[in-house]
Scaffold this motif. Structure first.
Motif, PDB file in Angstrom:
ATOM      1  N   UNK A  76      -7.490 -12.405  -0.384  1.00 30.20           N
ATOM      2  CA  UNK A  76      -7.280 -13.494  -1.345  1.00 30.20           C
ATOM      3  C   UNK A  76      -5.817 -13.763  -1.650  1.00 30.20           C
ATOM      4  N   UNK A  77      -4.991 -12.703  -1.675  1.00 35.51           N
ATOM      5  CA  UNK A  77      -3.600 -12.922  -2.089  1.00 35.51           C
ATOM      6  C   UNK A  77      -2.564 -12.175  -1.246  1.00 35.51           C
ATOM      7  N   UNK A  78      -3.008 -11.458  -0.226  1.00 34.27           N
ATOM      8  CA  UNK A  78      -2.070 -10.774   0.659  1.00 34.27           C
ATOM      9  C   UNK A  78      -1.491  -9.479   0.115  1.00 34.27           C
ATOM     10  N   UNK A  79      -1.867  -9.107  -1.101  1.00 37.75           N
ATOM     11  CA  UNK A  79      -1.355  -7.851  -1.663  1.00 37.75           C
ATOM     12  C   UNK A  79      -1.853  -6.693  -0.824  1.00 37.75           C
ATOM     13  N   UNK A  80      -1.068  -5.637  -0.770  1.00 42.00           N
ATOM     14  CA  UNK A  80      -1.423  -4.491   0.053  1.00 42.00           C
ATOM     15  C   UNK A  80      -1.565  -3.227  -0.782  1.00 42.00           C
ATOM     16  N   UNK A  81      -2.470  -2.374  -0.336  1.00 46.44           N
ATOM     17  CA  UNK A  81      -2.648  -1.066  -0.942  1.00 46.44           C
ATOM     18  C   UNK A  81      -2.629  -0.052   0.190  1.00 46.44           C
TER      19      UNK A  81
END
Length: 99
Positions: A76-81
């Motif tokens: 959804x937003x390209x954030x990474x974990x």
């Protein structure tokens, strides 16, 4: 046994994916979030997201898996974990509309 589960999960990072379907089986929405498991009750597992929100999932431990090592990217937003401890996927089917 429940207290053992609490110790195993509280303070750990979880990546949650949710797919929402219509009563007819059409995909309506799909979203993901991640955060820290902060509490486990008989009715909910509470997660503090990386954005500071509080979210919950049912305490169904069969739906929580140990995550493979690696980098996960939220669609959804390209954030990474990186290297979450657990992952959990859920499908929600909306009830048919009453007429």
């Amino acid at each position: 046994m429940f207290s053992f589960r609490k110790k195993k999960y509280i303070g750990k990072t979880i990546l949650v994916g949710i797919s929402v379907f219509s009563a007819e089986g059409e995909l309506l929405d799909r979203f993901q979030y991640f955060g820290e498991i902060v509490s486990i009750g008989k009715d909910v597992i509470r997660i503090k997201t990386d954005e500071g929100d509080s979210r919950t999932i049912p305490p169904d431990f069969s739906a929580i898996e140990k995550a493979e090592k690696g980098i996960y990217t939220l669609k959804s937003n390209g954030r990474q974990i990186e290297n979450p401890d657990f992952i959990s996927s859920w499908s929600i089917t909306k009830a048919e509309k009453e007429e």
